[in-house]
Design an enzyme around this catalytic site. Structure first.
Site, PDB file in Angstrom:
ATOM      1  CG  ASP A  96      -0.144   0.161   2.479  1.00 47.81           C
ATOM      2  OD1 ASP A  96       0.779  -0.793   2.838  1.00 47.81           O
ATOM      3  OD2 ASP A  96      -0.540   1.102   3.575  1.00 47.81           O
ATOM      4  CD  GLU A 158       4.546   0.780   7.099  1.00 45.88           C
ATOM      5  OE1 GLU A 158       5.188   1.426   7.933  1.00 45.88           O
ATOM      6  OE2 GLU A 158       4.019   1.547   5.944  1.00 45.88           O
TER       7      GLU A 158
END
EC number: 3.4.17.11
Length: 393
Positions: A96, A158
């Protein structure tokens, strides 16, 4: 961590790792472009899932093994295990990014004059691709038995706190000898990160009472004014001598220009080198008292990531220095940094953790984000050597 019962230098052809990585660089650059070209902002769970699906296909193409797809509360993660026992070594990645949809239109992938650009090029898609190719190089040398005990994790949240990724990672690394975090290196020379501050994240909500700002302001309790008092109080919890930062960031409040605001809020970012400092700040924030009569305070959030303390990285850093010489590259430097990563979780659980093994470049979360391609092959070779070193019985 060393293993005196085995000499890794007699098992792995270290000079061959560098030449193998150099021959793989064109393919790695193609794979980095492929990963960058699928936008995966953390807030768009469908986009993160698309990125994970394609990255899983990439892994299958390069390694001949298909990762598990694990979806937790809508967030998609990948896990690839080699062997049947608990993981001995975990490669820590995320796919991500902080970049919103449309960023590729402004900053498409490019590789010009040795510089790779594009959203996620530095943080941390280059590192994720390096994970795959370092593993492939070891399989080429010794078959899948050479990576028995290795686990590759690629999480999908994250950048927003790893709320679903962290439990998965911590479980996977619980019995590991080493966690290698493929976040980007620090500085132009590509320093490894041997310590990171722990983090806390809060939203502090101030409740007041609305009234007409012109007719009867005295009947109201101004949540905005209460917020100003509390922002100053919270900022005062910082301790520069201890390296503790406490920073009010996003704030909002009020409804109309002629209404005493009944609600206001602000976010707080806390960074500290020790768990004791994180706890001190947490206790103080939860003990905040309103200044204005009738106002109340609501605290949301708390300690997010524990510190990655230097002691958890020093042995692995020493191995990196020794193995750099064996591979035929310059030994990296080590630095302590303020930013946190998923390595904070593994280190906080007592797992030896070395961070910053990914891209060398600059511009995490910034418009000038980039990776320097000349470092990709040497650092992939070093990663392969580190993996083999820690997998040796």
């Amino acid at each position: 961590m060393t293993h005196p019962t085995s000499n890794p230098l007699s098992v792995v052809d270290h000079p061959a790792l560098l030449s193998a990585a150099e021959s793989r660089l064109p393919q790695m650059l193609t794979d980095i472009e492929r990963a960058i070209s699928i936008e995966t902002p953390s807030s768009d769970l469908e986009a993160v899932a698309r990125g994970a699906q394609d990255f899983a296909t990439l892994v299958t193409e390069r390694l001949g093994a298909t990762p598990e797809t694990l979806t937790v509360d809508g967030v998609t993660h990948l896990r690839l295990r080699f062997g049947s026992g608990p993981a001995k070594v975990v490669l820590v990645n995320h796919q991500d990014t902080v970049w919103p949809h449309g960023t590729l239109e402004r900053i498409p992938f490019s590789h010009d004059d040795g510089v790779v650009r594009g959203p996620g090029s530095f943080d941390m898609l280059t590192g994720a691709v390096m994970s795959v190719h370092a593993t492939a190089m070891l399989i080429e040398q010794g078959g899948t038995e050479a990576v028995d005990g290795l686990s590759i994790i690629v999480t999908g949240d994250e950048e927003v706190g790893s709320h679903t990724g962290a439990p998965l990672l911590r479980e996977e690394a619980a019995q590991a000898r080493a966690a290698f975090v493929m976040e980007a290196a620090a500085g132009e020379g590509g320093a490894l990160k041997i310590a990171r501050k722990g983090t806390s994240m809060y939203t502090i909500v101030l409740h007041g009472r609305a009234s007409h700002a012109g007719l009867d302001p005295e009947k109201g309790v101004n949540a905005g004014l209460e917020m100003s008092h509390q922002m100053l109080a919270v900022a005062g919890l910082a301790d520069p001598e201890q390296g503790t930062t406490v920073t009010p960031t996003v704030f909002s409040g009020g409804t109309t220009t002629n209404t005493v605001p009944s609600l206001a809020r602000f976010d707080v970012d806390v960074r500290a080198k020790t768990q004791d400092e994180l706890q001190r700040v947490d206790d103080a924030i939860r003990a905040l008292q309103p200044v204005l009569d009738g106002a109340t305070i609501e605290v949301q959030g708390g300690i997010n990531r524990p510190p990655m303390e230097r002691a958890m990285a020093e042995a692995l850093f020493d191995r990196a220095a020794a193995l750099s010489e064996a591979v035929g590259i310059d030994a990296p430097h080590g630095v302590e940094v303020g930013g946190a990563s998923d390595g904070n979780y593994t280190a906080g659980d007592g797992v030896p953790t070395l961070d910053g093994l990914g891209a060398v470049g600059d511009g995490a979360h910034a418009e000038h984000e980039h990776a320097v391609s000349a470092y990709i092959a040497p650092r992939t070779a070093l990663l392969a050597a580190l993996i083999a070193d820690q997998l040796a019985d």
